[in-house]
Design a protein around this motif. Structure first.
Motif, PDB file in Angstrom:
ATOM      1  N   ASP A  31       0.824  -1.205   0.000  1.00 32.38           N
ATOM      2  CA  ASP A  31       0.000   0.000   0.000  1.00 32.38           C
ATOM      3  C   ASP A  31       0.860   1.259   0.000  1.00 32.38           C
ATOM      4  OD1 ASP A  31      -2.554  -1.112  -0.106  1.00 32.38           O
ATOM      5  OD2 ASP A  31      -2.606  -1.471   2.040  1.00 32.38           O
ATOM      6  N   ILE A  32       1.966   1.230   0.752  1.00 28.61           N
ATOM      7  CA  ILE A  32       2.845   2.404   0.802  1.00 28.61           C
ATOM      8  C   ILE A  32       3.547   2.605  -0.537  1.00 28.61           C
ATOM      9  CG2 ILE A  32       4.878   3.418   1.928  1.00 28.61           C
ATOM     10  CD1 ILE A  32       3.958   1.924   4.486  1.00 28.61           C
ATOM     11  N   ILE A  33       3.883   1.521  -1.229  1.00 29.22           N
ATOM     12  CA  ILE A  33       4.468   1.635  -2.575  1.00 29.22           C
ATOM     13  C   ILE A  33       3.503   2.370  -3.500  1.00 29.22           C
ATOM     14  CG2 ILE A  33       5.061   0.311  -4.654  1.00 29.22           C
ATOM     15  CD1 ILE A  33       6.324  -1.790  -2.781  1.00 29.22           C
ATOM     16  N   ILE A  34       2.230   1.977  -3.453  1.00 31.60           N
ATOM     17  CA  ILE A  34       1.219   2.631  -4.305  1.00 31.60           C
ATOM     18  C   ILE A  34       1.084   4.104  -3.940  1.00 31.60           C
ATOM     19  CG2 ILE A  34      -1.231   2.674  -4.918  1.00 31.60           C
ATOM     20  CD1 ILE A  34      -1.228  -0.393  -4.382  1.00 31.60           C
ATOM     21  N   ILE A  35       1.017   4.392  -2.631  1.00 35.30           N
ATOM     22  CA  ILE A  35       0.896   5.786  -2.172  1.00 35.30           C
ATOM     23  C   ILE A  35       2.098   6.608  -2.628  1.00 35.30           C
ATOM     24  CG2 ILE A  35       0.914   7.259  -0.103  1.00 35.30           C
ATOM     25  CD1 ILE A  35      -0.689   4.996   1.300  1.00 35.30           C
ATOM     26  N   SER A  36       3.292   6.040  -2.484  1.00 29.02           N
ATOM     27  CA  SER A  36       4.518   6.770  -2.844  1.00 29.02           C
ATOM     28  C   SER A  36       4.601   7.021  -4.342  1.00 29.02           C
ATOM     29  CB  SER A  36       5.749   5.986  -2.377  1.00 29.02           C
ATOM     30  OG  SER A  36       5.726   5.795  -0.980  1.00 29.02           O
ATOM     31  N   LEU A  37       4.237   6.014  -5.145  1.00 29.93           N
ATOM     32  CA  LEU A  37       4.273   6.181  -6.596  1.00 29.93           C
ATOM     33  C   LEU A  37       3.266   7.234  -7.058  1.00 29.93           C
ATOM     34  CD1 LEU A  37       4.648   2.475  -7.792  1.00 29.93           C
ATOM     35  CD2 LEU A  37       6.379   4.270  -7.897  1.00 29.93           C
ATOM     36  N   SER A  39       2.224   9.704  -5.252  1.00 28.33           N
ATOM     37  CA  SER A  39       2.752  10.993  -4.804  1.00 28.33           C
ATOM     38  C   SER A  39       3.804  11.535  -5.759  1.00 28.33           C
ATOM     39  CB  SER A  39       3.345  10.851  -3.397  1.00 28.33           C
ATOM     40  OG  SER A  39       2.344  10.463  -2.475  1.00 28.33           O
ATOM     41  N   GLN A  40       4.549  10.627  -6.414  1.00 26.49           N
ATOM     42  CA  GLN A  40       5.515  11.066  -7.417  1.00 26.49           C
ATOM     43  C   GLN A  40       4.814  11.792  -8.570  1.00 26.49           C
ATOM     44  OE1 GLN A  40       9.023  10.497  -7.725  1.00 26.49           O
ATOM     45  NE2 GLN A  40       9.073   9.764  -5.625  1.00 26.49           N
ATOM     46  N   PHE A  41       3.633  11.284  -8.953  1.00 25.56           N
ATOM     47  CA  PHE A  41       2.877  11.899 -10.043  1.00 25.56           C
ATOM     48  C   PHE A  41       2.389  13.302  -9.663  1.00 25.56           C
ATOM     49  CE2 PHE A  41       2.356   7.418 -11.414  1.00 25.56           C
ATOM     50  CZ  PHE A  41       2.820   7.556 -12.717  1.00 25.56           C
ATOM     51  N   LYS A  42       2.173  13.524  -8.392  1.00 23.46           N
ATOM     52  CA  LYS A  42       1.726  14.849  -7.941  1.00 23.46           C
ATOM     53  C   LYS A  42       2.752  15.915  -8.313  1.00 23.46           C
ATOM     54  CE  LYS A  42       0.649  17.401  -3.705  1.00 23.46           C
ATOM     55  NZ  LYS A  42       0.526  17.305  -2.229  1.00 23.46           N
ATOM     56  N   SER A  43       4.022  15.663  -8.023  1.00 20.53           N
ATOM     57  CA  SER A  43       5.067  16.635  -8.359  1.00 20.53           C
ATOM     58  C   SER A  43       5.281  16.727  -9.865  1.00 20.53           C
ATOM     59  CB  SER A  43       6.381  16.272  -7.659  1.00 20.53           C
ATOM     60  OG  SER A  43       6.840  14.998  -8.070  1.00 20.53           O
ATOM     61  N   LEU A 174      -5.887   4.827   3.260  1.00 23.44           N
ATOM     62  CA  LEU A 174      -4.947   5.873   2.859  1.00 23.44           C
ATOM     63  C   LEU A 174      -4.666   5.806   1.365  1.00 23.44           C
ATOM     64  CD1 LEU A 174      -2.232   5.972   5.691  1.00 23.44           C
ATOM     65  CD2 LEU A 174      -3.555   7.907   4.860  1.00 23.44           C
ATOM     66  N   THR A 175      -4.497   4.580   0.862  1.00 25.48           N
ATOM     67  CA  THR A 175      -4.252   4.389  -0.570  1.00 25.48           C
ATOM     68  C   THR A 175      -5.423   4.910  -1.391  1.00 25.48           C
ATOM     69  OG1 THR A 175      -3.034   2.378  -0.003  1.00 25.48           O
ATOM     70  CG2 THR A 175      -3.593   2.685  -2.312  1.00 25.48           C
ATOM     71  N   ILE A 176      -6.638   4.599  -0.945  1.00 26.13           N
ATOM     72  CA  ILE A 176      -7.841   5.059  -1.651  1.00 26.13           C
ATOM     73  C   ILE A 176      -7.931   6.579  -1.626  1.00 26.13           C
ATOM     74  CG2 ILE A 176     -10.371   5.014  -1.637  1.00 26.13           C
ATOM     75  CD1 ILE A 176     -10.122   2.142  -0.438  1.00 26.13           C
ATOM     76  N   SER A 177      -7.643   7.174  -0.470  1.00 25.56           N
ATOM     77  CA  SER A 177      -7.711   8.641  -0.339  1.00 25.56           C
ATOM     78  C   SER A 177      -6.698   9.326  -1.257  1.00 25.56           C
ATOM     79  CB  SER A 177      -7.452   9.046   1.113  1.00 25.56           C
ATOM     80  OG  SER A 177      -8.418   8.522   1.976  1.00 25.56           O
ATOM     81  N   VAL A 178      -5.469   8.801  -1.283  1.00 23.68           N
ATOM     82  CA  VAL A 178      -4.421   9.382  -2.141  1.00 23.68           C
ATOM     83  C   VAL A 178      -4.784   9.234  -3.611  1.00 23.68           C
ATOM     84  CG1 VAL A 178      -2.016   9.112  -2.870  1.00 23.68           C
ATOM     85  CG2 VAL A 178      -2.572   9.097  -0.453  1.00 23.68           C
ATOM     86  N   THR A 179      -5.352   8.086  -3.974  1.00 24.52           N
ATOM     87  CA  THR A 179      -5.750   7.847  -5.362  1.00 24.52           C
ATOM     88  C   THR A 179      -6.857   8.822  -5.783  1.00 24.52           C
ATOM     89  OG1 THR A 179      -5.215   5.497  -5.109  1.00 24.52           O
ATOM     90  CG2 THR A 179      -6.567   6.111  -6.995  1.00 24.52           C
ATOM     91  N   CYS A 180      -7.853   8.999  -4.925  1.00 25.34           N
ATOM     92  CA  CYS A 180      -8.943   9.937  -5.235  1.00 25.34           C
ATOM     93  C   CYS A 180      -8.406  11.362  -5.384  1.00 25.34           C
ATOM     94  CB  CYS A 180     -10.000   9.891  -4.129  1.00 25.34           C
ATOM     95  SG  CYS A 180     -10.945   8.363  -4.095  1.00 25.34           S
ATOM     96  N   ALA A 181      -7.493  11.735  -4.483  1.00 26.69           N
ATOM     97  CA  ALA A 181      -6.905  13.077  -4.557  1.00 26.69           C
ATOM     98  C   ALA A 181      -6.150  13.270  -5.867  1.00 26.69           C
ATOM     99  CB  ALA A 181      -5.978  13.307  -3.365  1.00 26.69           C
ATOM    100  N   MET A 182      -5.439  12.220  -6.309  1.00 24.48           N
ATOM    101  CA  MET A 182      -4.671  12.337  -7.544  1.00 24.48           C
ATOM    102  C   MET A 182      -5.579  12.429  -8.773  1.00 24.48           C
ATOM    103  SD  MET A 182      -1.852  12.793  -8.897  1.00 24.48           S
ATOM    104  CE  MET A 182      -1.039  12.732  -7.302  1.00 24.48           C
ATOM    105  N   ILE A 183      -6.737  11.736  -8.733  1.00 22.45           N
ATOM    106  CA  ILE A 183      -7.685  11.813  -9.852  1.00 22.45           C
ATOM    107  C   ILE A 183      -8.142  13.261 -10.062  1.00 22.45           C
ATOM    108  CG2 ILE A 183     -10.024  11.174 -10.571  1.00 22.45           C
ATOM    109  CD1 ILE A 183      -9.499   8.434  -9.208  1.00 22.45           C
ATOM    110  N   PHE A 184      -8.331  13.978  -8.951  1.00 21.49           N
ATOM    111  CA  PHE A 184      -8.804  15.369  -9.037  1.00 21.49           C
ATOM    112  C   PHE A 184      -7.675  16.381  -9.227  1.00 21.49           C
ATOM    113  CE2 PHE A 184     -12.367  13.379  -6.699  1.00 21.49           C
ATOM    114  CZ  PHE A 184     -13.413  13.793  -7.505  1.00 21.49           C
ATOM    115  N   HIS A 185      -6.420  15.924  -9.070  1.00 22.72           N
ATOM    116  CA  HIS A 185      -5.310  16.889  -9.064  1.00 22.72           C
ATOM    117  C   HIS A 185      -5.139  17.602 -10.403  1.00 22.72           C
ATOM    118  CE1 HIS A 185      -1.774  18.866  -7.645  1.00 22.72           C
ATOM    119  NE2 HIS A 185      -0.964  18.248  -8.484  1.00 22.72           N
ATOM    120  N   LEU A 294      12.596   7.305  -7.527  1.00 17.88           N
ATOM    121  CA  LEU A 294      11.706   6.213  -7.936  1.00 17.88           C
ATOM    122  C   LEU A 294      12.115   4.896  -7.280  1.00 17.88           C
ATOM    123  CD1 LEU A 294       9.430   5.132  -9.801  1.00 17.88           C
ATOM    124  CD2 LEU A 294      11.171   4.824 -11.566  1.00 17.88           C
ATOM    125  N   LEU A 295      13.417   4.592  -7.311  1.00 18.13           N
ATOM    126  CA  LEU A 295      13.904   3.344  -6.701  1.00 18.13           C
ATOM    127  C   LEU A 295      13.742   3.350  -5.185  1.00 18.13           C
ATOM    128  CD1 LEU A 295      17.189   2.832  -8.779  1.00 18.13           C
ATOM    129  CD2 LEU A 295      15.004   1.647  -9.079  1.00 18.13           C
TER     130      LEU A 295
END
Length: 474
Positions: A31-37, A39-43, A174-185, A294-295
């Motif tokens: 789940d943290i891998i998904i959240i971190s990846l 978050s990379q797209f956010k920047s 947390l993963t779901i929340s981050v994903t939803c936030a990224m969809i709207f970003h 990324l790594l």
């Protein structure tokens, strides 16, 4: 015969326990891998919009983002990490009153830090002048960092909340929340930056909106959940200094541990400007830093999972389980490091082409990528070990090791090899490899020599009275 059957049964039981620990670690880490990846797209999206606005906006936004990381976000993250060992151990011990109190204390301290950081950001122009930037870039950077203050405040709420949820093994929401936030970003960025013509102000505010959506999604889950521990209650926080000392004693080294490593990379970028081919070197360094970021997602996820599981085991007074988790985690991290090394070898001739067509930059990137892979051989186990130290409430040791490795070993080696041995750009990466190797060796030695029974005793004191906490942490 009975003795042999008993031995086989114990071996089978041990394998089952290891498998259970691996599954628990995998659930948190994935789940943290998904959240971190994500978050990379956010920047990345923020940089895309800055680039769309113009070259000056991209330069000013990039400059202010770097300064914001150094002076703001790294500090907020480090302060929040101070609560992690107490929360994981308190949850393992089912001391839920302590669990909630530590969250509320951390939130207050991080908000105070945000207020001070905001004052700096509102008067940041002298810092930009010291960095030798021209006035056009400074004027954009000032606007961007000023409108990043809402994002800073949102991060001050999000970082403690993430740790509060993760130490309860709540990662899927947390993963779901981050994903939803990224969809709207992306649409929010477009509406604010382009449609309402706010420019860099809109890009900065869109980042804050992303974080706020993540916070609201996480709080909604806590409110609706029947099993999760909620951070809110009516208990007052004791304001005596003695009650804050254990948390502060963990926060300060956590901040230094995070910042020392972040700052090292920024120093390397500045030193690239002193090489004979500064433009190509800085460009290649930027590409490789994106690659290492990324790594880093994978060992960082192990770090978070191990911190939670080790802390919970010690809080539940199960030192054997904590030791088993620690050893298993270092083994998994070593495999992760080998896979990262293999990846850098395979893509060394093609990776740079994803970013640029400049031949000089491509040559530097291709030559440095195998060294980046060598760095990951040390980075993965040392990052995992750092999570183990955090879970056992020993961030001071991690901070000291980071300082010695990066500034007393890595930085001198990097400068010597780059300038004295005329290795240039590659010398910096050999310096990082030396830092990671020394850091990994020291971290692993500390973990191997740990007295886990003593750590379980410290955990018991850490989640009980203030007097016991002060004596055990000293």
């Amino acid at each position: 015969m009975a003795e042999g059957i008993c031995c086989e049964f114990l071996k089978g039981l041990q394998k089952i326990k290891i498998a259970e620990e691996l599954i628990s670690l995998g659930k948190i880490a994935c789940d943290i891998i998904i959240i971190s990846l994500i978050s990379q797209f956010k920047s990345i999206i923020s940089m895309l919009f800055l680039g769309h606005l113009g070259d000056i906006e991209l330069a000013g936004g990039s400059l202010s983002a770097g300064v914001a990381n150094i002076t703001g976000y790294s500090i907020v993250k480090g302060l929040a990490m101070g609560m992690e060992p107490i929360c994981s151990q308190a949850y393992g011990a089912q001391e839920l009153t302590v669990f909630r109190k530590i969250y509320k204390k951390t939130l207050r301290l991080v908000l105070v830090a945000c207020f001070l950081i905001s004052l700096l950001w509102l008067n940041i122009e002298p810092v930009f002048l010291l960095l030798g930037q021209n006035q056009a870039i400074i004027s954009v950077a000032k606007v961007y960092i000023t409108y990043s203050i809402p994002e800073l405040i949102a991060q001050a709420y999000l970082n403690p909340l993430r740790i509060f949820m993760r130490t309860q093994n709540i990662t899927k929401p947390l993963t779901i929340s981050v994903t939803c936030a990224m969809i709207f970003h992306f649409p929010i960025s477009y509406i604010l930056a382009v449609y309402f013509n706010l420019g860099v102000r809109g890009v900065a505010l869109a980042s804050a909106c992303n974080t706020v959506i993540t916070i609201l999604g996480s709080l909604t889950h806590l409110y609706l959940s029947r099993t999760a521990v909620r951070p809110w209650d009516r208990q007052a926080i004791d304001m005596r200094l003695e009650d804050w000392k254990p948390l502060l004693s963990l926060m300060v080294p956590s901040v230094f541990s995070v910042c020392l490593e972040w700052w090292w990379y920024e120093i390397m970028i500045l030193l690239c400007g002193q090489l004979s081919d500064p433009q190509a070197s800085v460009s290649a360094m930027g590409i490789l830093m994106q690659t290492t970021a990324l790594l880093y997602v994978f060992p960082f996820s192990l770090n978070q999972g191990l911190s939670t599981l080790v802390g919970q085991a010690l809080g539940a007074e199960q030192p054997a389980r904590a030791q088993r988790t620690a050893i298993m985690g270092i083994g998994v991290a070593t495999v992760c490091g080998l896979l990262c090394f293999a990846f850098t070898i395979v893509v060394k001739n093609v990776w740079g082409k994803l970013y640029t067509g400049e031949l000089e930059v491509l040559a530097l990137t291709s030559a440095a990528l195998p060294i980046v892979g060598i760095c990951e051989l040390g980075n993965s186990p040392q990052t995992a070990s750092c999570g183990i130290l955090t879970g056992s409430a020993r961030p001071r040791i991690g901070a000291c090791i980071n300082f010695v490795s990066f500034y007393l070993v890595g930085l001198p080696v990097a400068v010597f090899m780059a300038f004295r041995l005329d290795m240039g750009f590659l010398g910096f990466w050999y310096g990082l490899a030396a830092a990671q190797a020394s850091c990994a060796c020291m971290m692993i030695c500390i973990v191997v020599w740990t007295d886990w029974n003593h750590q379980a005793e410290r955990a018991r004191g850490l989640t009980q009275t203030t007097e016991e906490q002060a004596s055990l942490l000293s």
